[in-house]
Design a protein around this motif. Sequence first.
Motif, mmCIF file in Angstrom:
data_model
loop_
_atom_site.group_PDB
_atom_site.id
_atom_site.type_symbol
_atom_site.label_atom_id
_atom_site.label_comp_id
_atom_site.label_asym_id
_atom_site.label_seq_id
_atom_site.Cartn_x
_atom_site.Cartn_y
_atom_site.Cartn_z
ATOM 1 N N ILE A 42 -4.171 11.515 57.469
ATOM 2 C CA ILE A 42 -3.766 10.185 57.913
ATOM 3 C C ILE A 42 -2.362 10.257 58.520
ATOM 4 C CG2 ILE A 42 -3.283 7.815 57.172
ATOM 5 C CD1 ILE A 42 -5.225 8.366 54.813
ATOM 6 N N LYS A 43 -2.216 9.741 59.735
ATOM 7 C CA LYS A 43 -0.909 9.672 60.377
ATOM 8 C C LYS A 43 -0.507 8.202 60.487
ATOM 9 C CE LYS A 43 0.178 12.239 64.014
ATOM 10 N NZ LYS A 43 0.281 12.696 65.426
ATOM 11 N N LEU A 44 0.413 7.770 59.627
ATOM 12 C CA LEU A 44 0.873 6.393 59.692
ATOM 13 C C LEU A 44 1.927 6.207 60.783
ATOM 14 C CD1 LEU A 44 1.130 5.349 55.916
ATOM 15 C CD2 LEU A 44 -0.698 4.879 57.545
ATOM 16 N N SER A 45 2.695 7.266 61.046
ATOM 17 C CA SER A 45 3.665 7.217 62.139
ATOM 18 C C SER A 45 4.007 8.630 62.560
ATOM 19 C CB SER A 45 4.925 6.453 61.716
ATOM 20 O OG SER A 45 5.897 7.315 61.171
ATOM 21 N N GLU A 46 4.616 8.748 63.739
ATOM 22 C CA GLU A 46 4.993 10.062 64.265
ATOM 23 C C GLU A 46 6.112 10.703 63.460
ATOM 24 O OE1 GLU A 46 3.506 11.730 66.596
ATOM 25 O OE2 GLU A 46 2.096 10.134 67.155
ATOM 26 N N THR A 47 6.873 9.881 62.724
ATOM 27 C CA THR A 47 8.056 10.394 62.019
ATOM 28 C C THR A 47 7.834 10.545 60.517
ATOM 29 O OG1 THR A 47 8.916 8.133 61.881
ATOM 30 C CG2 THR A 47 9.649 9.485 63.734
ATOM 31 N N MET A 48 6.585 10.420 60.089
ATOM 32 C CA MET A 48 6.259 10.590 58.670
ATOM 33 C C MET A 48 5.322 11.771 58.486
ATOM 34 S SD MET A 48 5.562 6.680 57.411
ATOM 35 C CE MET A 48 4.880 7.264 55.834
ATOM 36 N N PRO A 49 5.382 12.444 57.336
ATOM 37 C CA PRO A 49 4.425 13.531 57.089
ATOM 38 C C PRO A 49 3.002 12.992 56.991
ATOM 39 C CG PRO A 49 5.674 13.033 55.094
ATOM 40 C CD PRO A 49 6.323 12.268 56.210
ATOM 41 N N LEU A 50 2.048 13.814 57.375
ATOM 42 C CA LEU A 50 0.643 13.426 57.248
ATOM 43 C C LEU A 50 0.290 13.213 55.781
ATOM 44 C CD1 LEU A 50 -0.961 15.946 59.777
ATOM 45 C CD2 LEU A 50 -0.419 13.529 60.161
ATOM 46 N N ILE A 51 -0.671 12.341 55.547
ATOM 47 C CA ILE A 51 -1.093 12.018 54.184
ATOM 48 C C ILE A 51 -2.549 12.443 53.999
ATOM 49 C CG2 ILE A 51 -1.474 10.160 52.503
ATOM 50 C CD1 ILE A 51 0.677 8.550 53.950
ATOM 51 N N LYS A 52 -2.822 13.204 52.955
ATOM 52 C CA LYS A 52 -4.200 13.500 52.602
ATOM 53 C C LYS A 52 -4.871 12.219 52.122
ATOM 54 C CE LYS A 52 -3.454 18.249 50.955
ATOM 55 N NZ LYS A 52 -3.559 19.133 49.753
ATOM 56 N N PRO A 53 -6.098 11.943 52.544
ATOM 57 C CA PRO A 53 -6.776 10.743 52.062
ATOM 58 C C PRO A 53 -6.813 10.674 50.529
ATOM 59 C CG PRO A 53 -8.002 11.711 53.869
ATOM 60 C CD PRO A 53 -6.904 12.674 53.526
ATOM 61 N N THR A 54 -6.951 11.833 49.896
ATOM 62 C CA THR A 54 -6.993 11.860 48.431
ATOM 63 C C THR A 54 -5.618 11.684 47.799
ATOM 64 O OG1 THR A 54 -6.906 14.278 48.546
ATOM 65 C CG2 THR A 54 -9.078 13.265 48.282
ATOM 66 N N ASN A 55 -4.555 11.629 48.630
ATOM 67 C CA ASN A 55 -3.216 11.366 48.098
ATOM 68 C C ASN A 55 -2.818 9.902 48.218
ATOM 69 O OD1 ASN A 55 -2.695 13.891 47.172
ATOM 70 N ND2 ASN A 55 -1.257 14.475 48.766
ATOM 71 N N LEU A 56 -3.712 9.056 48.763
ATOM 72 C CA LEU A 56 -3.471 7.625 48.680
ATOM 73 C C LEU A 56 -3.458 7.267 47.198
ATOM 74 C CD1 LEU A 56 -5.900 6.491 51.514
ATOM 75 C CD2 LEU A 56 -3.393 6.439 51.603
ATOM 76 N N TRP A 57 -2.368 6.662 46.723
ATOM 77 C CA TRP A 57 -2.126 6.644 45.275
ATOM 78 C C TRP A 57 -3.227 5.960 44.485
ATOM 79 C CZ3 TRP A 57 -1.693 2.305 42.272
ATOM 80 C CH2 TRP A 57 -1.438 1.090 42.917
ATOM 81 N N TRP A 58 -3.870 4.963 45.064
ATOM 82 C CA TRP A 58 -4.899 4.252 44.300
ATOM 83 C C TRP A 58 -6.179 5.076 44.155
ATOM 84 C CZ3 TRP A 58 -3.085 2.624 49.107
ATOM 85 C CH2 TRP A 58 -3.959 2.779 50.177
ATOM 86 N N THR A 59 -6.279 6.203 44.880
ATOM 87 C CA THR A 59 -7.465 7.059 44.754
ATOM 88 C C THR A 59 -7.280 8.162 43.711
ATOM 89 O OG1 THR A 59 -6.795 8.719 46.410
ATOM 90 C CG2 THR A 59 -7.872 6.718 47.224
ATOM 91 N N ARG A 60 -6.092 8.258 43.095
ATOM 92 C CA ARG A 60 -5.787 9.412 42.254
ATOM 93 C C ARG A 60 -6.125 9.193 40.784
ATOM 94 N NH1 ARG A 60 -4.560 14.158 44.999
ATOM 95 N NH2 ARG A 60 -4.710 14.795 42.845
#
Length: 466
Positions: A169-187
């Motif tokens: 997941i790319k929320l912005s060009e200046t932020m690190p990519l996020i693994k879908p499984t690292n969305l906090w509510w999925t953990r």
Amino acid sequence: MAKPHVLIIPYPAQGHVIPIIELAQRLVNQDVKVTVVNTEVTQKQVKSNALENDGFCDLLQSVSIPDGLEPWEDRSDLCKLTVSILQTMPGKLEELIETINKEDSNKVTCIIADYIMGWAIKVAKKMGIRRAVVWPASVTTLTSMLSCQKLIDDGIINNNGMPLNQQMIKLSETMPLIKPTNLWWTRFEDLPTSEAFFEVVKEAAEASRLTEWNLCRSTTELEPGALNLFPQLLPIGPLLASNRRADQVGHFWQEDSTCLSWLDQQPLCSVIYVAFGSFTIFNQTQFEELALALELSNRPFLWVVRQGMTKETTAAYPNGFVERVGSRGRIVSWAPQQKVLAHPSVACFVSHCGWNSTLEGVTNGHPFLCWPYFADQFQNEIYICDIWKTGLGFEKDEAGIIKRGEIKGKVEQLLGDNGFRAKAIDIKEKVTNSITQGGCVHKNLCNFIEWIKEKDTDAKNQHDTI
């Protein structure tokens, strides 16, 4: 003349209660009356572990309302607790405010809600009360919450918040990519709990739109990309940093301050501090591997082993472990963590990477060994290891265990490379400059406090021009 009266409402978890009470204390120091609204169970925990001079006074008080569960029900069942809070607490909060407001000189003038208690903002709007939200975790975690509808619209998650694929997941060009499984509510370990917390996420996103101030505990030095993505977010700093040698308020467990005198006896920058927060649970195999790794390190260590940290009733140390490590190791059930991390004997922090612990480590210039457990902690690990480059993570074996050799090796790697500490000290200095008088974060907090004191209840236009 009546003082402004703020109700401030934390989510009933240790990592939320402590920083929100810290914010309450900052307001009180500026002559604002604050009432902390806890759940009944949280209130009992906090009061039972309060110090003699616990920080509460005429201007800082605390009250409680029910969370909807019976006294004997298990609050560690986060799904049941979350659903019950959403069903019960809005009505109870409204009743509390109506009772308080019967006294003209004591009327509630503002509500500050934890983002995870975003329903309280609806109550405030309904009752015509000024409102603000505060997020006690990282801004990066908050941006994923505020982007929840976009993530649904883009086909990244379903309507229940669960990832539909493994695309980064790319929320912005200046932020690190996020693994879908690292969305906090999925953990979380089970689907119902994750889906219950996604309802909280949607409430939080709505609360952000209904409120006048969106506060967050971070700085542009730590998370510039995330703050640029949502300019309405106002960083007010770690909050913990300027008070790290003082007594904290809001602990659920009794602190063991005897470890401070033990630290006094250790060489400078020598102690491995090991603490995993209030939720992390180990199985017995992992617990023993960690114990044996600390023994093999041949370094002094301070290890926080709270009640309930292992799946077994009582943590069982390896045979002869306590005798072999002797005075080189100190084990406590709960530590005064801010004071520990401010102590010159501490060399590094083995942490679950909760945001409180992350900020406390950062503001004391410590390198990390990262051992995340759930929720936002995995994304915080990415910042520590990959963005700030002030720490290292661990590799698990095929059984999901971090072995003693892996732990010992990473301790040696971290403490054998002065670059980690140099980067940690550099970030500490930048954050410290921001939170001291005249810094950006300090100005933000001052502006917010001035707004609280404004007589005009419709200060939206003023806020937009700050």
